[in-house]
Design a protein around this motif. Sequence first.
Motif, PDB file in Angstrom:
ATOM      1  N   ALA A 302       0.868  -1.178   0.000  1.00  0.00           N
ATOM      2  CA  ALA A 302       0.000   0.000   0.000  1.00  0.00           C
ATOM      3  C   ALA A 302       0.904   1.227   0.000  1.00  0.00           C
ATOM      4  O   ALA A 302       1.641   1.465   0.951  1.00  0.00           O
ATOM      5  CB  ALA A 302      -0.905  -0.011   1.234  1.00  0.00           C
ATOM      6  N   TRP A 304       0.628   4.279   0.367  1.00  0.00           N
ATOM      7  CA  TRP A 304       0.460   5.403   1.298  1.00  0.00           C
ATOM      8  C   TRP A 304       0.934   5.086   2.709  1.00  0.00           C
ATOM      9  O   TRP A 304       1.096   5.988   3.507  1.00  0.00           O
ATOM     10  CB  TRP A 304      -0.999   5.836   1.329  1.00  0.00           C
ATOM     11  CG  TRP A 304      -1.913   4.766   1.872  1.00  0.00           C
ATOM     12  CD1 TRP A 304      -2.348   3.663   1.219  1.00  0.00           C
ATOM     13  CD2 TRP A 304      -2.463   4.715   3.184  1.00  0.00           C
ATOM     14  NE1 TRP A 304      -3.143   2.916   2.041  1.00  0.00           N
ATOM     15  CE2 TRP A 304      -3.239   3.536   3.246  1.00  0.00           C
ATOM     16  CE3 TRP A 304      -2.395   5.545   4.309  1.00  0.00           C
ATOM     17  CZ2 TRP A 304      -3.934   3.157   4.397  1.00  0.00           C
ATOM     18  CZ3 TRP A 304      -3.087   5.177   5.453  1.00  0.00           C
ATOM     19  CH2 TRP A 304      -3.846   3.993   5.498  1.00  0.00           C
ATOM     20  N   CYS A 305       1.189   3.789   3.011  1.00  0.00           N
ATOM     21  CA  CYS A 305       1.602   3.500   4.391  1.00  0.00           C
ATOM     22  C   CYS A 305       2.648   2.391   4.485  1.00  0.00           C
ATOM     23  O   CYS A 305       3.154   2.126   5.551  1.00  0.00           O
ATOM     24  CB  CYS A 305       0.390   3.165   5.264  1.00  0.00           C
ATOM     25  SG  CYS A 305      -0.483   1.687   4.736  1.00  0.00           S
ATOM     26  N   GLU A 306       2.932   1.743   3.356  1.00  0.00           N
ATOM     27  CA  GLU A 306       3.896   0.646   3.411  1.00  0.00           C
ATOM     28  C   GLU A 306       5.110   0.914   2.529  1.00  0.00           C
ATOM     29  O   GLU A 306       5.911   0.031   2.280  1.00  0.00           O
ATOM     30  CB  GLU A 306       3.229  -0.670   2.965  1.00  0.00           C
ATOM     31  CG  GLU A 306       2.128  -1.125   3.916  1.00  0.00           C
ATOM     32  CD  GLU A 306       1.293  -2.280   3.359  1.00  0.00           C
ATOM     33  OE1 GLU A 306       0.485  -2.820   4.130  1.00  0.00           O
ATOM     34  OE2 GLU A 306       1.420  -2.620   2.178  1.00  0.00           O
ATOM     35  N   ARG A 320       4.871  14.008   0.148  1.00  0.00           N
ATOM     36  CA  ARG A 320       5.562  12.768   0.510  1.00  0.00           C
ATOM     37  C   ARG A 320       4.602  11.778   1.161  1.00  0.00           C
ATOM     38  O   ARG A 320       3.829  12.153   2.046  1.00  0.00           O
ATOM     39  CB  ARG A 320       6.682  13.085   1.505  1.00  0.00           C
ATOM     40  CG  ARG A 320       7.914  13.684   0.856  1.00  0.00           C
ATOM     41  CD  ARG A 320       8.843  12.623   0.262  1.00  0.00           C
ATOM     42  NE  ARG A 320       9.619  11.977   1.332  1.00  0.00           N
ATOM     43  CZ  ARG A 320       9.429  10.740   1.720  1.00  0.00           C
ATOM     44  NH1 ARG A 320       8.523   9.977   1.158  1.00  0.00           N
ATOM     45  NH2 ARG A 320      10.172  10.241   2.691  1.00  0.00           N
ATOM     46  N   VAL A 321       4.658  10.553   0.732  1.00  0.00           N
ATOM     47  CA  VAL A 321       4.039   9.475   1.497  1.00  0.00           C
ATOM     48  C   VAL A 321       5.164   8.652   2.118  1.00  0.00           C
ATOM     49  O   VAL A 321       6.263   8.582   1.570  1.00  0.00           O
ATOM     50  CB  VAL A 321       3.142   8.557   0.628  1.00  0.00           C
ATOM     51  CG1 VAL A 321       1.902   9.299   0.185  1.00  0.00           C
ATOM     52  CG2 VAL A 321       3.893   8.032  -0.588  1.00  0.00           C
ATOM     53  N   ARG A 322       4.859   8.089   3.262  1.00  0.00           N
ATOM     54  CA  ARG A 322       5.923   7.430   4.020  1.00  0.00           C
ATOM     55  C   ARG A 322       5.484   6.079   4.549  1.00  0.00           C
ATOM     56  O   ARG A 322       4.297   5.837   4.764  1.00  0.00           O
ATOM     57  CB  ARG A 322       6.344   8.315   5.208  1.00  0.00           C
ATOM     58  CG  ARG A 322       6.957   9.632   4.789  1.00  0.00           C
ATOM     59  CD  ARG A 322       7.281  10.492   5.998  1.00  0.00           C
ATOM     60  NE  ARG A 322       7.816  11.787   5.586  1.00  0.00           N
ATOM     61  CZ  ARG A 322       7.089  12.826   5.234  1.00  0.00           C
ATOM     62  NH1 ARG A 322       5.768  12.743   5.242  1.00  0.00           N
ATOM     63  NH2 ARG A 322       7.659  13.971   4.878  1.00  0.00           N
ATOM     64  N   LYS A 323       6.462   5.292   4.791  1.00  0.00           N
ATOM     65  CA  LYS A 323       6.183   3.955   5.297  1.00  0.00           C
ATOM     66  C   LYS A 323       5.940   3.997   6.800  1.00  0.00           C
ATOM     67  O   LYS A 323       6.779   4.483   7.558  1.00  0.00           O
ATOM     68  CB  LYS A 323       7.386   3.049   4.996  1.00  0.00           C
ATOM     69  CG  LYS A 323       7.216   1.657   5.542  1.00  0.00           C
ATOM     70  CD  LYS A 323       8.323   0.746   5.043  1.00  0.00           C
ATOM     71  CE  LYS A 323       8.203  -0.586   5.778  1.00  0.00           C
ATOM     72  NZ  LYS A 323       8.934  -1.639   5.122  1.00  0.00           N
ATOM     73  N   ALA A 324       4.798   3.469   7.213  1.00  0.00           N
ATOM     74  CA  ALA A 324       4.491   3.414   8.641  1.00  0.00           C
ATOM     75  C   ALA A 324       4.428   1.983   9.139  1.00  0.00           C
ATOM     76  O   ALA A 324       4.718   1.712  10.298  1.00  0.00           O
ATOM     77  CB  ALA A 324       3.156   4.103   8.917  1.00  0.00           C
ATOM     78  N   ILE A 325       4.035   1.086   8.263  1.00  0.00           N
ATOM     79  CA  ILE A 325       3.928  -0.325   8.660  1.00  0.00           C
ATOM     80  C   ILE A 325       4.511  -1.195   7.539  1.00  0.00           C
ATOM     81  O   ILE A 325       4.679  -0.742   6.409  1.00  0.00           O
ATOM     82  CB  ILE A 325       2.460  -0.755   8.934  1.00  0.00           C
ATOM     83  CG1 ILE A 325       1.566  -0.435   7.728  1.00  0.00           C
ATOM     84  CG2 ILE A 325       1.924  -0.084  10.182  1.00  0.00           C
ATOM     85  CD1 ILE A 325       0.136  -0.908   7.877  1.00  0.00           C
TER      86      ILE A 325
ATOM     87  N   THR C 230       3.731   8.500  11.947  1.00  0.00           N
ATOM     88  CA  THR C 230       4.305   8.711  10.618  1.00  0.00           C
ATOM     89  C   THR C 230       3.374   9.578   9.800  1.00  0.00           C
ATOM     90  O   THR C 230       2.183   9.283   9.698  1.00  0.00           O
ATOM     91  CB  THR C 230       4.514   7.361   9.902  1.00  0.00           C
ATOM     92  OG1 THR C 230       5.305   6.534  10.742  1.00  0.00           O
ATOM     93  CG2 THR C 230       5.182   7.568   8.558  1.00  0.00           C
ATOM     94  N   GLU C 231       3.939  10.621   9.210  1.00  0.00           N
ATOM     95  CA  GLU C 231       3.092  11.494   8.392  1.00  0.00           C
ATOM     96  C   GLU C 231       3.081  10.991   6.949  1.00  0.00           C
ATOM     97  O   GLU C 231       4.128  10.715   6.369  1.00  0.00           O
ATOM     98  CB  GLU C 231       3.613  12.928   8.453  1.00  0.00           C
ATOM     99  CG  GLU C 231       2.575  13.915   7.937  1.00  0.00           C
ATOM    100  CD  GLU C 231       3.000  15.358   8.150  1.00  0.00           C
ATOM    101  OE1 GLU C 231       2.815  16.146   7.225  1.00  0.00           O
ATOM    102  OE2 GLU C 231       3.534  15.679   9.234  1.00  0.00           O
ATOM    103  N   THR C 232       1.877  10.887   6.397  1.00  0.00           N
ATOM    104  CA  THR C 232       1.764  10.452   5.008  1.00  0.00           C
ATOM    105  C   THR C 232       0.536  11.125   4.391  1.00  0.00           C
ATOM    106  O   THR C 232       0.061  12.139   4.909  1.00  0.00           O
ATOM    107  CB  THR C 232       1.725   8.910   4.920  1.00  0.00           C
ATOM    108  OG1 THR C 232       1.784   8.530   3.558  1.00  0.00           O
ATOM    109  CG2 THR C 232       0.486   8.323   5.564  1.00  0.00           C
ATOM    110  N   VAL C 233       0.054  10.569   3.278  1.00  0.00           N
ATOM    111  CA  VAL C 233      -1.068  11.186   2.567  1.00  0.00           C
ATOM    112  C   VAL C 233      -2.158  10.143   2.374  1.00  0.00           C
ATOM    113  O   VAL C 233      -1.876   8.982   2.083  1.00  0.00           O
ATOM    114  CB  VAL C 233      -0.605  11.738   1.201  1.00  0.00           C
ATOM    115  CG1 VAL C 233      -1.787  12.288   0.406  1.00  0.00           C
ATOM    116  CG2 VAL C 233       0.443  12.830   1.403  1.00  0.00           C
ATOM    117  N   LEU C 245      -0.184   8.646  10.990  1.00  0.00           N
ATOM    118  CA  LEU C 245      -0.551   7.282  11.374  1.00  0.00           C
ATOM    119  C   LEU C 245       0.120   6.944  12.699  1.00  0.00           C
ATOM    120  O   LEU C 245       1.344   6.988  12.811  1.00  0.00           O
ATOM    121  CB  LEU C 245      -0.101   6.294  10.293  1.00  0.00           C
ATOM    122  CG  LEU C 245      -0.598   6.571   8.866  1.00  0.00           C
ATOM    123  CD1 LEU C 245      -0.053   5.529   7.900  1.00  0.00           C
ATOM    124  CD2 LEU C 245      -2.121   6.614   8.825  1.00  0.00           C
ATOM    125  N   VAL C 247       1.097   4.223  15.113  1.00  0.00           N
ATOM    126  CA  VAL C 247       1.312   2.788  14.953  1.00  0.00           C
ATOM    127  C   VAL C 247       1.887   2.190  16.238  1.00  0.00           C
ATOM    128  O   VAL C 247       2.838   2.724  16.809  1.00  0.00           O
ATOM    129  CB  VAL C 247       2.284   2.515  13.775  1.00  0.00           C
ATOM    130  CG1 VAL C 247       2.630   1.022  13.687  1.00  0.00           C
ATOM    131  CG2 VAL C 247       1.678   2.996  12.461  1.00  0.00           C
TER     132      VAL C 247
END
Lengths: 553, 574, 282
Positions: A302, A304-306, A320-325, C230-233, C245, C247
């Motif tokens: 994904a 937007w989060c991976e 920027r989209v970043r990896k959170a999980i 974590t900042e994202t879109v 997010l 987590v």
Amino acid sequence: MVGLATVFGAGGGTSSYQEAEDADLIVMWGSNARNAHPIFFHHVLTAIERGAKLYSVDPRRSETAQFADRWLGLHVGTDIALAHTVAREIIHAGLAHAEFIERATTGFDDYAASVEPWTLERGEAVTGVPADAIRELAHAYATANAAQLCWTLGITEHHNGVDNVLALCNLALLTGQVGRYGAGLTPLRGQNNVQGGGDMGALPNKLPGFQDVTDDEARAKFDAEWGATVPAADGLHLTEMFEAMERDELRSLFVIGENPAQSEADVSKAIELLSSRDHLVVLDIYLTKTAELADVVLPGSASWCESEGTVTNSERRVQRVRKAIDPPGEARDDVDILVELARRLGHDWAYDRHEQIWDELRRLSPMHAGMSWARLEELGGIQWPCFTDDTIEPPYLHGRLWADDPADRGRPAPFSVVEHDPPVEALDDEYPLRLTTGRRLDSYNTGVQSGGYRSPNRLGETVDVSPADADRLGIADGEIVRITSRRGSVEAPVRIDPNLRAGLVFMTFHFPDEVDVNQLTIDATDPKAGTAEFKAAAVRIDRIDVASPVAGE
Amino acid sequence: MDVVTRGVPPTLEEQLAIETVLGPAPQRGDHDGVGGHALRSRRHLLLPTLHAVNDRIGWLSQEAIDHIAERLDLGPAEVYGVATFYSLFSPTERPGHQVHACVDLACRSAGGLTEPDLPVGVHPSPCLGMCERAPAAFVIEAGSPVQHAVAGRVTPVDVERFAEGAMPGPEAHPAAAVPQAGSDGLVLLHRVGRIDPLDLDAFLDDRGFEALRLAREMGPEAVIAAVAESELVGRGGAGFPTARKWDAVRTQDTTPHYLVCNADESEPGTFKDRTLIENDPFTLIESLCIAAFVTGCEQGYIYIRGEYPRARLTLEAALDACRDRGLLGGDTGFDLTLVRGAGAYICGEETAIFNSIEGYRGEPRNKPPFPFQAGLFGKPTVVNNVETLMNVPYVLLDGHATEHRLFCLSGAVRQPGVYEVPYGETLGGLIELAGGMRDGSEVRAVLLGGAAGNFVGPDDLDLVLAPDDVRAAGLSLGSGVVMVIDQHTPIDDLVRRIAAFFRDESCGQCVPCRVGTVRQEEAIERILAGGDRDLDRALLHEIGVAMRDASICGLGQTAYNAIESAVVRLGALR
Amino acid sequence: MTGTTDTPVTLTIDGREVTVPTGTTILQAAGGRSESGIPTLCYGETITPKNACRVCMVEVEGSRTLVPSCSRPVEPDMVVRTRSERVDHARKMVLEFLGSSVDLSLTDGVEEWNAEYGAAPGRYGADAATVAQPVKVDNDLYVRDYSKCILCYQCVDACGDQWQHSFVIDVAGRGFASHISTENDVSLPDSACVYCGNCIQVCPTGALMFTTEFDMRAAGTWREDDQTVTETVCAFCGVGCNLELHVQDGTIVKVTSPPDSPITHGNLCIKGRFGFQHAQNT
């Protein structure tokens, strides 16, 4: 994107969200942003609180229309007729921006001649909208200090979607409502990163940064960077691909993050074509209906989060989209998959960080050149164009059109002569109802993502009908009925919606597993953009069994 | 907005009631609809619409609330929030016949019923502003038309009868509230009992509207100068110089300007504005015309208490008479709208009154901005009390008339009522003017200025009732309340009632007042129940100081005044 | 949220001369929430201050009462004291009033301020009136525990005319009985709620909470210190809303949006706020 690119040379909305807040008139044309783009609509609401007027042009008295100072409920597919009537009224009232037209546009005379037949009376007859409402919109738009004209799929998802966009662009040129702070044309992108896809060259005729595939100089840069030869011919857009599949010229497909087996108009045909390819590879985060048809499925991540990367939003802001999980199981980052695929094909793509890919883009696409990741981080995203590391352009595009020096003004923006062309499928005795489709707030597209959480408001698929039609057909709220078009037939419960007028029927496309609405829709597509006419099909509604108990409450 | 309701239509009766204010629901075309600002700009009709339904049905059903929300483009929760702010409305079903028995200070000291003694279904009411005829009751019979009636000197048997469905009989002539009626030397009260309150010709014959004519000749600046010279200050309680208020609004560039007449007289023990309106409504209207002319207002509002049916009807008739005669509305360039309160003391606060008129909860606003900068509908606004305004014609015609003011005498005096006396009269003299103490009564205390005012003791009867003297004594005349308490009324019981009053009437917006008034009452109850009195008196003081220093508006800021004075001056809560 | 212009205003705060733009509030001029040392409760970054809690009161020379620093704009030559006997007393009492009537266990800063101002909420006794009531659990996405509500009005303003314009909740009733309510207290699924969660985002006391967080707290598994943000879109429509997010143990447990995002101003729709499950459903 095609329409705006034709007129202005760049396929992006001309304004920023902040400008909507500072506009004194906002026209939402074929856009139910309250539901489909709720946070953009917050900016509109801020404007309204500051006194701005809102006009809504929509066949339905949608949630957005309910906020409007005036709602113009046109017949489906009469947008060009309405735009032309507005234009003629502006011209005849002496409200056209003569100086702007003279200095910054071409083709006014032909355009004026083309709208001349569109008197208020004719406009009312064709669109259904009372003449005084059309007149009010014309005068309000032409006399506003700064007007935003916003649209969504209500404009583009027609067989003549590009012409629809051009007709709206004409209004902005006619009144000088573009290229200034607060005044502009804002297409709201239906999907996350649709804009970014275009920016990155995911268009059959463009390289990244909207550089033409046929531009030798541009192509040479890419050839040099990539050590390969980019073909000089335009590729195929989605609809053309299906046509090519139909002709069996396109025999293998690599589908990344699309679900055409459910999202295409006339899906039965789409499934048949997808199933009969030599080789179908699908990279997705789900085992979608399309993936079920595939020879090889590559489980991706994904974005937007991976994973790491960027997207571009409807105000051209690269973010920027970043990896959170971590992606689950054996799923892998899409970039890893592509690099590995390249390696198997004999190419060594040496990217250790996602940022390197971005920096490659910055070398090749002038409009992204100034957007380092560090800067994107620092500024919370940057709107394109951004040419150098130490500059920021104005939040709106095409300010050049207002320049005093003709050299600064550059290529004038052409008026486009387009003609009203009703929906391909006319209503008749057998299919007397006009079906239009759209979104609900808590769901999204084919429901693959939004089905993952439990919305207390989720209705499931319904067929929304006016109280008058419900009466006439003798159907009750909650009753399951059959909806039939020339292409197919589905069953869905009735939802009586007082905001619909007689003859107009609404469905979403969020629940294809339960009700495959795209069985009904027509695959008549726009020849210029390849977008299908999701917004206008002819259907009829039948009771399934008059003896059966009425479902629902 | 995208109003979402249950979609269940109101009853026909409810719909008709709503349409009396909002008109029939517009038909929406299949292809065209008007909404947005045009709908939302009618929010000021919310309070009148709630009244219309409550008057006709007796309560506000969910369906009625939903329908009102749809008509005014509001969320049903907003309508509900407003409806539940006012004690005269109910969102739960109740009988159309409603009895409100006053349990407040004057009625208590006149032997009225207290909460525990009320018959089932009778609402305990804060001061009904009929203290000259204490104990009082207010009875409503919902219907079309609704009937509102008040009764004075009610016995427990009367209240029982009302509770069983009876309506009070006709009221005495309004001049009965003015024992001085017909005496020489009166200014504000000079027409009382001499002229039929609604006889416009008689009013015109008695110099009516001459001051307005004169004001027009003088011009705004000269009028303001004259008012300034008269040293007229607000008689609602705050005592702000009227001329400064007017000039501040007059000179604001933002337009339009609005005028608000504060007739939401709710300070316990106060009934002068009601008496003035019931006896002399045309003078108020003329005064408002003058104020509007001076401050550049084209629209004014008179906000009158919901519990003042006769004053309201009198004013309505007087306004109609003036319009018929071309003195108001039409091409005069000024008109007045009468707005009825619905049971909320706080709406007499000068900014809460704006929110109430605008159709919001009657919560006070923070100042700054002050009303002269951003008041009603966010525009420059003059807010004046009834008595204040009614001085103006005499200032212009006779020069010096503001050396008089009105006092509301109630309690243990022989002839309670509204008295007009010149500055310089003493408290004892005023009591004598009211016929002295009732037989067998002696002065135990006097409450000056109402629940937000102060108690004084028998030693203070030589207090001179003029602004400077009163201020020097650390007191305030407030709204002119002089409630004389005799030895038969326990001060502690009044203190307890005052605490309950503020707890009931706090709007709930700011913490010091919302919680402070509750903690204040709890501490008093603990003291009266025999707890650690020293500890709780100290706590009371801490609470009171915080309310005074930190509350948003005058309600919280004064909620400890009378209690503190009872403790300090009268030795209460020992 | 107060409009500022470039004209400078000079005033004195705690004996120190400060020059700030016109329209700046006293709180901002004193260094904001982080620097000034002034406590705040009802103040939120994305909502025009209601200044209802009155804990940020300061003394301004010439003013009869204390003034709310969060919303009072500075004036030339103002002399402000952020600490004084009067100020400290008012703050102590506000902390006690709230502490004795509301569950502040999840409200940032309260413990420190109670110590600093000598507030002893317990001294009002066990019989002191409170707003204690059962938690409202009427949908799968978020819960409302009004025992923790200090009536800061932020959720009402976020749901209403400052952001969402759904007007699902308002303050109802009066005085101590004032409370946040839907019409007739109907459940959220019966109301116009669109579950944007913008009320949760602004709630300073934990009265409004994601069901995920509520359940994890109940189970004792909520560990804020172990969470990453974590900042994202957002992955739904093309507006590009910024997400944060939250987590824990590899699972998204909560979503917020940065208050300073020019796109969202801290607001999201139901999809952005709650639509994250699709990334972690198995």
